[in-house]
Design a protein around this motif. Structure first.
Motif, PDB file in Angstrom:
ATOM      1  N   HIS A 183     -28.095  13.101  -3.768  1.00 60.22           N
ATOM      2  CA  HIS A 183     -27.960  11.957  -2.860  1.00 60.22           C
ATOM      3  C   HIS A 183     -26.698  12.039  -2.007  1.00 60.22           C
ATOM      4  N   ASP A 184     -25.792  12.988  -2.330  1.00 60.19           N
ATOM      5  CA  ASP A 184     -24.610  13.190  -1.503  1.00 60.19           C
ATOM      6  C   ASP A 184     -24.757  14.378  -0.552  1.00 60.19           C
ATOM      7  N   ILE A 185     -25.983  14.890  -0.439  1.00 55.77           N
ATOM      8  CA  ILE A 185     -26.282  15.961   0.515  1.00 55.77           C
ATOM      9  C   ILE A 185     -27.172  15.392   1.613  1.00 55.77           C
ATOM     10  N   VAL A 186     -26.715  15.494   2.851  1.00 56.64           N
ATOM     11  CA  VAL A 186     -27.502  15.055   4.006  1.00 56.64           C
ATOM     12  C   VAL A 186     -27.860  16.307   4.798  1.00 56.64           C
ATOM     13  N   VAL A 187     -29.128  16.692   4.752  1.00 59.66           N
ATOM     14  CA  VAL A 187     -29.544  17.978   5.315  1.00 59.66           C
ATOM     15  C   VAL A 187     -29.852  17.865   6.806  1.00 59.66           C
ATOM     16  N   ASP A 188     -29.296  18.783   7.565  1.00 61.67           N
ATOM     17  CA  ASP A 188     -29.651  18.953   8.981  1.00 61.67           C
ATOM     18  C   ASP A 188     -30.605  20.138   9.054  1.00 61.67           C
ATOM     19  N   PRO A 189     -31.917  19.877   9.278  1.00 59.03           N
ATOM     20  CA  PRO A 189     -32.896  20.966   9.280  1.00 59.03           C
ATOM     21  C   PRO A 189     -32.876  21.797  10.555  1.00 59.03           C
ATOM     22  N   LEU A 190     -32.027  21.433  11.491  1.00 57.36           N
ATOM     23  CA  LEU A 190     -31.838  22.115  12.775  1.00 57.36           C
ATOM     24  C   LEU A 190     -33.021  21.905  13.720  1.00 57.36           C
ATOM     25  N   VAL A 191     -32.780  21.086  14.713  1.00 55.49           N
ATOM     26  CA  VAL A 191     -33.785  20.795  15.733  1.00 55.49           C
ATOM     27  C   VAL A 191     -33.683  21.808  16.851  1.00 55.49           C
ATOM     28  N   MET A 192     -34.788  22.472  17.155  1.00 58.04           N
ATOM     29  CA  MET A 192     -34.845  23.439  18.254  1.00 58.04           C
ATOM     30  C   MET A 192     -35.261  22.728  19.546  1.00 58.04           C
ATOM     31  N   PRO A 193     -34.873  23.237  20.706  1.00 57.65           N
ATOM     32  CA  PRO A 193     -35.309  22.633  21.963  1.00 57.65           C
ATOM     33  C   PRO A 193     -36.815  22.800  22.171  1.00 57.65           C
ATOM     34  N   GLY A 201     -40.893  20.104  17.801  1.00 57.17           N
ATOM     35  CA  GLY A 201     -41.041  18.757  17.275  1.00 57.17           C
ATOM     36  C   GLY A 201     -41.851  18.740  15.999  1.00 57.17           C
ATOM     37  N   LEU A 202     -42.999  19.404  16.014  1.00 58.84           N
ATOM     38  CA  LEU A 202     -43.855  19.445  14.824  1.00 58.84           C
ATOM     39  C   LEU A 202     -43.126  20.093  13.656  1.00 58.84           C
ATOM     40  N   GLN A 203     -42.347  21.132  13.940  1.00 60.74           N
ATOM     41  CA  GLN A 203     -41.600  21.811  12.881  1.00 60.74           C
ATOM     42  C   GLN A 203     -40.643  20.870  12.175  1.00 60.74           C
ATOM     43  N   VAL A 204     -39.856  20.131  12.958  1.00 62.83           N
ATOM     44  CA  VAL A 204     -38.833  19.291  12.337  1.00 62.83           C
ATOM     45  C   VAL A 204     -39.472  18.121  11.592  1.00 62.83           C
ATOM     46  N   PHE A 205     -40.591  17.582  12.096  1.00 63.93           N
ATOM     47  CA  PHE A 205     -41.257  16.494  11.380  1.00 63.93           C
ATOM     48  C   PHE A 205     -41.761  16.980  10.017  1.00 63.93           C
ATOM     49  N   THR A 206     -42.338  18.184  10.007  1.00 63.40           N
ATOM     50  CA  THR A 206     -42.828  18.765   8.749  1.00 63.40           C
ATOM     51  C   THR A 206     -41.683  19.042   7.791  1.00 63.40           C
ATOM     52  N   LEU A 207     -40.585  19.583   8.334  1.00 64.00           N
ATOM     53  CA  LEU A 207     -39.426  19.896   7.508  1.00 64.00           C
ATOM     54  C   LEU A 207     -38.828  18.641   6.877  1.00 64.00           C
ATOM     55  N   VAL A 208     -38.698  17.590   7.682  1.00 65.21           N
ATOM     56  CA  VAL A 208     -38.110  16.347   7.177  1.00 65.21           C
ATOM     57  C   VAL A 208     -38.950  15.779   6.044  1.00 65.21           C
ATOM     58  N   ARG A 209     -40.275  15.820   6.200  1.00 64.28           N
ATOM     59  CA  ARG A 209     -41.148  15.322   5.125  1.00 64.28           C
ATOM     60  C   ARG A 209     -40.943  16.125   3.840  1.00 64.28           C
ATOM     61  N   ARG A 210     -40.853  17.445   3.968  1.00 65.53           N
ATOM     62  CA  ARG A 210     -40.655  18.299   2.787  1.00 65.53           C
ATOM     63  C   ARG A 210     -39.300  18.023   2.133  1.00 65.53           C
ATOM     64  N   LEU A 211     -38.265  17.870   2.948  1.00 58.99           N
ATOM     65  CA  LEU A 211     -36.930  17.617   2.415  1.00 58.99           C
ATOM     66  C   LEU A 211     -36.891  16.294   1.650  1.00 58.99           C
ATOM     67  N   ARG A 212     -37.612  15.316   2.167  1.00 57.92           N
ATOM     68  CA  ARG A 212     -37.664  14.010   1.494  1.00 57.92           C
ATOM     69  C   ARG A 212     -38.479  14.095   0.210  1.00 57.92           C
ATOM     70  N   GLU A 213     -39.666  14.681   0.301  1.00 62.10           N
ATOM     71  CA  GLU A 213     -40.596  14.663  -0.823  1.00 62.10           C
ATOM     72  C   GLU A 213     -40.237  15.673  -1.913  1.00 62.10           C
ATOM     73  N   GLU A 214     -39.758  16.860  -1.528  1.00 58.76           N
ATOM     74  CA  GLU A 214     -39.517  17.921  -2.509  1.00 58.76           C
ATOM     75  C   GLU A 214     -38.077  17.971  -3.009  1.00 58.76           C
ATOM     76  N   PHE A 240     -38.837  11.141  20.481  1.00 59.89           N
ATOM     77  CA  PHE A 240     -38.524  11.962  19.314  1.00 59.89           C
ATOM     78  C   PHE A 240     -37.942  11.154  18.165  1.00 59.89           C
ATOM     79  N   LEU A 241     -36.973  10.297  18.463  1.00 61.34           N
ATOM     80  CA  LEU A 241     -36.261   9.602  17.392  1.00 61.34           C
ATOM     81  C   LEU A 241     -37.174   8.728  16.523  1.00 61.34           C
ATOM     82  N   PRO A 242     -38.025   7.838  17.098  1.00 63.53           N
ATOM     83  CA  PRO A 242     -38.924   7.070  16.232  1.00 63.53           C
ATOM     84  C   PRO A 242     -39.913   7.945  15.472  1.00 63.53           C
ATOM     85  N   MET A 243     -40.366   9.048  16.098  1.00 67.82           N
ATOM     86  CA  MET A 243     -41.281   9.941  15.390  1.00 67.82           C
ATOM     87  C   MET A 243     -40.578  10.623  14.215  1.00 67.82           C
ATOM     88  N   ALA A 244     -39.334  11.032  14.422  1.00 66.08           N
ATOM     89  CA  ALA A 244     -38.567  11.644  13.331  1.00 66.08           C
ATOM     90  C   ALA A 244     -38.321  10.629  12.222  1.00 66.08           C
TER      91      ALA A 244
END
Length: 353
Positions: A183-193, A201-214, A240-244
């Protein structure tokens, strides 16, 4: 429920899935800002002061503080950045009461900042390189602070989201070896242009879900990276922001302020209006003009990205009863109308006799 606690001397901010989105103001950073870099080298902190106050006014939850100036007089950041970081942090925490994020690639600057920063700041950042892990994670443990974990390692930034997830997992696991909880690690999955990679966009949304769930970690990003190189960047960012957020992202390092309209921009628009044959009132001031023609404002105010974030907070029930949305969008009554009821009648609807 994962909650990352950050604190100033007097305020606490919580980054979490059930919390309002955490906006980390990015403006106190000389990277790419030649004027600010020159000011800092000269010992002029006036822009830092203005940026700190404007970001808080716009609604930032935290402020990122970066002292990465390459001095003309001394190009060695290991010597110049630690004392500058200390000076900026002392100044900023004397001006505002929200928590701070200490941002540097120089370990000595991070530790110097940790020694003077009040409360429980966020440390930005650690990466997956072995030498960085060995340097930064002991600081995180020693000072008991949360840290941003950036998903790149010795091989650089991978375009493969599975590789970026694996780097994040490695950092979380290594942190656990030092007794640092997830809970003290805040991951930046790196957003590409998205302009360079259509699937960014699809990559980062998928990554964020995995980081949260796994991994059960909170996440952040440099929000403006998604729109880099594209026209109408605010339009991309606002989507982007509301989708993320919907995918589970809990914070972003971003600019919460809509920058003032410049006199050059005003002059260009007035010439355009004149060429179209539109006659303006002689007594029209510049603020009225820029508002009328949709240019923004002459003063700093909250950017459109903040409006998108507040709307998303409301829609995800992280703004109970829409209190923050209503507070920031309520139209102030005109002079003389205060306390009047419906249709401007004092005391509300009149009873019939």
């Amino acid at each position: 429920m994962t909650r990352t606690i950050v604190e100033s001397k007097t305020k606490t901010a919580i980054i979490g899935f059930d919390q309002p989105f955490c906006v980390i103001g990015e403006r106190i950073n000389p990277t790419g800002r030649k004027k600010l870099a020159a000011e800092l080298e000269a010992g002029d902190f006036s822009t830092v002061e203005k940026d700190a106050l404007a970001q808080v006014e716009a609604g930032a939850t935290m402020l990122d503080v970066n002292a990465g100036v390459v001095y003309n007089s001394n190009p060695n950041p290991n010597e110049t950045e630690p004392p500058l970081m200390v000076e900026i942090l002392k100044l900023v925490q004397g001006l505002v009461d929200i928590p701070l994020c200490i941002d540097s690639s120089v370990p000595a600057a991070l530790e110097a900042g940790l020694e003077v920063c009040e409360g429980r700041p966020l440390l930005n950042s650690v990466t997956g390189e072995e030498d960085r892990l060995e340097l930064i994670l002991p600081l995180v443990k020693k000072y008991n602070v949360p840290v941003v974990a950036i998903s790149n390692d010795d091989t650089g930034i991978s375009e493969d989201p599975d590789v970026r997830f694996a780097v994040a997992k490695k950092i979380v696991e290594r942190a656990a070896d030092f007794g640092i909880p997830a809970h003290d690690i805040v991951v930046d999955p790196l957003v590409m242009p998205v302009g360079a990679m259509g699937t960014a966009g699809l990559q980062v949304f998928t990554l964020v879900r995995r980081l949260r769930e796994e991994l059960g970690v909170n996440t952040t990003c440099g929000a403006s990276n998604i729109s880099f190189g594209l026209p109408n960047r605010h339009g991309i960012n606002n989507a982007f922001l509301p989708m993320a957020m919907g995918a589970g992202m809990t914070s972003a390092i971003m600019n919460p302020v809509a920058l003032p309209v410049t006199q050059t921009k005003i002059a260009e628009k007035k010439a355009e209006v004149e060429a179209a044959g539109i006659i303006l009132p002689e007594d029209m001031d510049d603020e009225t003009f820029v508002t009328l023609f949709g240019l923004g404002s002459m003063s700093s105010k909250a950017g459109s990205e903040m409006e998108a974030i507040r709307a998303a907070n409301f829609l995800t029930n992280n703004d109970p009863n829409g209190a923050e949305w209503i507070r920031t969008n309520k139209v102030a009554p005109k002079a003389g109308q205060e306390g009047r009821g419906r249709a401007g009648r004092a005391g509300g609807r009149r009873r019939r006799g």
